[in-house]
Design a protein around this motif. Structure first.
Motif, short mmCIF file in Angstrom:
data_model
loop_
_atom_site.label_atom_id
_atom_site.label_comp_id
_atom_site.label_asym_id
_atom_site.label_seq_id
_atom_site.Cartn_x
_atom_site.Cartn_y
_atom_site.Cartn_z
N ARG A 12 0.87 -1.19 -0.08
CA ARG A 12 -0.07 -0.05 0.07
C ARG A 12 1.03 1.37 0.05
NH1 ARG A 12 -2.83 -2.60 3.91
NH2 ARG A 12 -2.41 -1.24 5.66
N GLY A 13 1.93 1.44 0.83
CA GLY A 13 2.82 2.47 0.77
C GLY A 13 3.63 2.56 -0.57
N LEU A 14 3.84 1.68 -1.30
CA LEU A 14 4.76 1.77 -2.48
C LEU A 14 3.90 2.07 -3.80
CD1 LEU A 14 6.90 -1.36 -2.45
CD2 LEU A 14 7.82 1.04 -2.35
N LYS A 15 2.44 1.73 -3.79
CA LYS A 15 1.82 2.22 -4.97
C LYS A 15 1.79 3.60 -5.36
CE LYS A 15 -2.66 2.02 -6.69
NZ LYS A 15 -4.08 1.73 -7.01
N PRO A 16 1.62 4.55 -4.28
CA PRO A 16 1.56 6.12 -4.73
C PRO A 16 2.98 6.52 -5.23
CG PRO A 16 1.16 5.94 -2.40
CD PRO A 16 1.15 4.44 -2.99
N LEU A 17 3.82 5.76 -4.77
CA LEU A 17 5.26 5.97 -5.09
C LEU A 17 5.81 5.65 -6.62
CD1 LEU A 17 7.13 5.55 -1.64
CD2 LEU A 17 6.31 7.73 -2.64
N ASP A 20 1.03 1.41 -10.36
CA ASP A 20 0.60 -0.19 -10.42
C ASP A 20 1.52 -0.78 -11.24
OD1 ASP A 20 -1.53 1.04 -8.90
OD2 ASP A 20 -3.01 0.45 -10.78
N GLU A 21 1.88 -0.60 -12.62
CA GLU A 21 2.49 -1.27 -13.33
C GLU A 21 3.96 -1.82 -12.74
OE1 GLU A 21 4.35 -1.23 -18.07
OE2 GLU A 21 2.46 -0.15 -17.59
N GLU A 22 4.71 -0.81 -12.37
CA GLU A 22 6.05 -1.24 -11.79
C GLU A 22 5.85 -2.20 -10.43
OE1 GLU A 22 10.27 0.91 -10.24
OE2 GLU A 22 8.79 2.03 -11.52
N ALA A 24 3.30 -4.10 -9.71
CA ALA A 24 2.83 -5.16 -10.28
C ALA A 24 4.15 -5.97 -10.64
CB ALA A 24 2.10 -5.38 -11.53
N ASP A 25 5.12 -5.49 -11.44
CA ASP A 25 6.30 -6.36 -11.92
C ASP A 25 7.26 -6.84 -10.84
OD1 ASP A 25 5.68 -5.97 -14.48
OD2 ASP A 25 6.97 -4.26 -15.01
N ILE A 26 7.50 -5.71 -9.79
CA ILE A 26 8.21 -6.23 -8.49
C ILE A 26 7.46 -7.24 -7.63
CG2 ILE A 26 8.74 -5.00 -6.36
CD1 ILE A 26 9.04 -2.49 -7.70
N LEU A 27 6.25 -7.16 -7.70
CA LEU A 27 5.36 -8.30 -6.83
C LEU A 27 5.56 -9.70 -7.44
CD1 LEU A 27 2.46 -6.41 -5.78
CD2 LEU A 27 4.16 -7.29 -4.15
N PHE A 28 5.54 -9.62 -9.02
CA PHE A 28 5.57 -10.86 -9.67
C PHE A 28 7.08 -11.47 -9.54
CE2 PHE A 28 6.59 -13.25 -13.31
CZ PHE A 28 5.48 -14.10 -13.69
N ASN A 29 8.02 -10.52 -9.59
CA ASN A 29 9.33 -11.27 -9.35
C ASN A 29 9.74 -11.60 -8.17
OD1 ASN A 29 10.11 -10.44 -12.06
ND2 ASN A 29 10.54 -8.23 -11.69
N ALA A 30 9.11 -10.87 -7.04
CA ALA A 30 9.15 -11.24 -5.73
C ALA A 30 8.66 -12.75 -5.37
CB ALA A 30 8.67 -10.18 -4.92
N GLY A 31 7.62 -13.09 -6.08
CA GLY A 31 6.81 -13.96 -6.08
C GLY A 31 7.82 -15.24 -6.85
N SER A 32 8.19 -14.89 -7.68
CA SER A 32 9.01 -15.95 -8.55
C SER A 32 10.41 -16.28 -7.68
CB SER A 32 9.76 -15.31 -9.92
OG SER A 32 8.66 -14.96 -10.83
N GLY A 33 10.99 -15.17 -7.26
CA GLY A 33 12.20 -15.35 -6.43
C GLY A 33 11.92 -15.99 -4.86
N THR A 34 10.51 -16.00 -4.48
CA THR A 34 10.06 -17.11 -3.29
C THR A 34 9.93 -18.33 -4.05
OG1 THR A 34 8.80 -14.93 -2.25
CG2 THR A 34 8.19 -17.21 -1.90
N ALA A 35 9.49 -18.65 -5.00
CA ALA A 35 9.19 -19.88 -5.58
C ALA A 35 10.65 -20.45 -5.61
CB ALA A 35 8.66 -19.99 -7.09
N GLN A 36 11.82 -19.84 -6.19
CA GLN A 36 13.21 -20.34 -6.40
C GLN A 36 13.84 -20.66 -4.97
OE1 GLN A 36 15.45 -17.60 -8.67
NE2 GLN A 36 13.65 -16.99 -9.56
N TYR A 37 13.43 -19.91 -3.97
CA TYR A 37 13.73 -20.04 -2.56
C TYR A 37 13.00 -21.41 -2.06
CZ TYR A 37 13.27 -20.54 2.29
OH TYR A 37 13.38 -20.90 3.78
N SER A 100 -5.79 -5.03 1.78
CA SER A 100 -4.75 -4.90 0.77
C SER A 100 -5.06 -4.37 -0.39
CB SER A 100 -3.91 -6.35 0.71
OG SER A 100 -2.80 -6.03 -0.05
N LEU A 101 -4.43 -4.77 -1.58
CA LEU A 101 -4.68 -3.93 -2.66
C LEU A 101 -4.69 -5.21 -3.78
CD1 LEU A 101 -2.26 -1.14 -3.13
CD2 LEU A 101 -4.64 -1.07 -2.57
N PRO A 102 -5.61 -5.33 -4.77
CA PRO A 102 -5.60 -6.50 -5.73
C PRO A 102 -4.26 -6.79 -6.53
CG PRO A 102 -7.46 -4.96 -5.84
CD PRO A 102 -6.63 -4.14 -4.91
#
Length: 145
Positions: A12-17, A20-22, A24-37, A100-102
């Motif tokens: 929620r804090g990062l969204k206004p900074l 949405d697009e960036e 969303a990319d960061i969250l997707f990459n964080a999820g991929s990194g979590t899967a690698q872990y 949270s946010l969608p």
């Protein structure tokens, strides 16, 4: 494990900074990194190799069953995880009840996208479909077999 509240507050804090697009990319990459872990540390190698030799549908079902039993995703406590068999394949639902946010669905999409494309089939269509109501974000990930 990260406290779930901290994760949602960060999103929620990062969204206004950063928008949405960036985000969303960061969250997707964080999820991929979590899967690698998860593949390196949490999911045993023998299980990974076994899933890889199975046909697609049983491989996917076994992987998703194991995730459900082990609770093998990062954030737990304010939502639920379940799967539904469909004519087209399997739908994965991660329902987030915490305010949270969608956009958080991109994190879960990153986790499952990486795991499925690594263990089941690199070409398997994995289609996100996020639904929101007053109290819940349903991160639905459709796996088309």
């Amino acid at each position: 494990m990260v406290q779930e509240m901290n994760f949602h507050n960060l999103v929620r804090g990062l969204k206004p900074l950063i928008g949405d697009e960036e985000l969303a990319d960061i969250l997707f990459n964080a999820g991929s990194g979590t899967a690698q872990y998860l593949l390196r540390v949490r999911i045993p190698g023998f299980f990974q190799e076994f899933v890889k030799i199975l046909p697609k549908k049983p491989a996917l079902q076994l992987l998703l069953f194991a995730i459900g039993k082990a609770g093998a995703w990062t954030f737990r406590g304010s939502g639920e995880y379940y799967t539904v068999d469909t004519k087209e394949g399997v739908d994965i639902h991660v329902s987030v009840l915490y305010p949270s946010l969608p956009l958080v669905s991109n994190f879960y999409r990153g986790v499952f996208d990486y795991l499925i494309h690594t263990l089941v089939d690199p070409e398997l269509p994995v289609v996100p479909d996020t639904n929101v109501d007053e109290k819940m974000i349903d991160c639905n990930i459709k796996c088309q077999l």
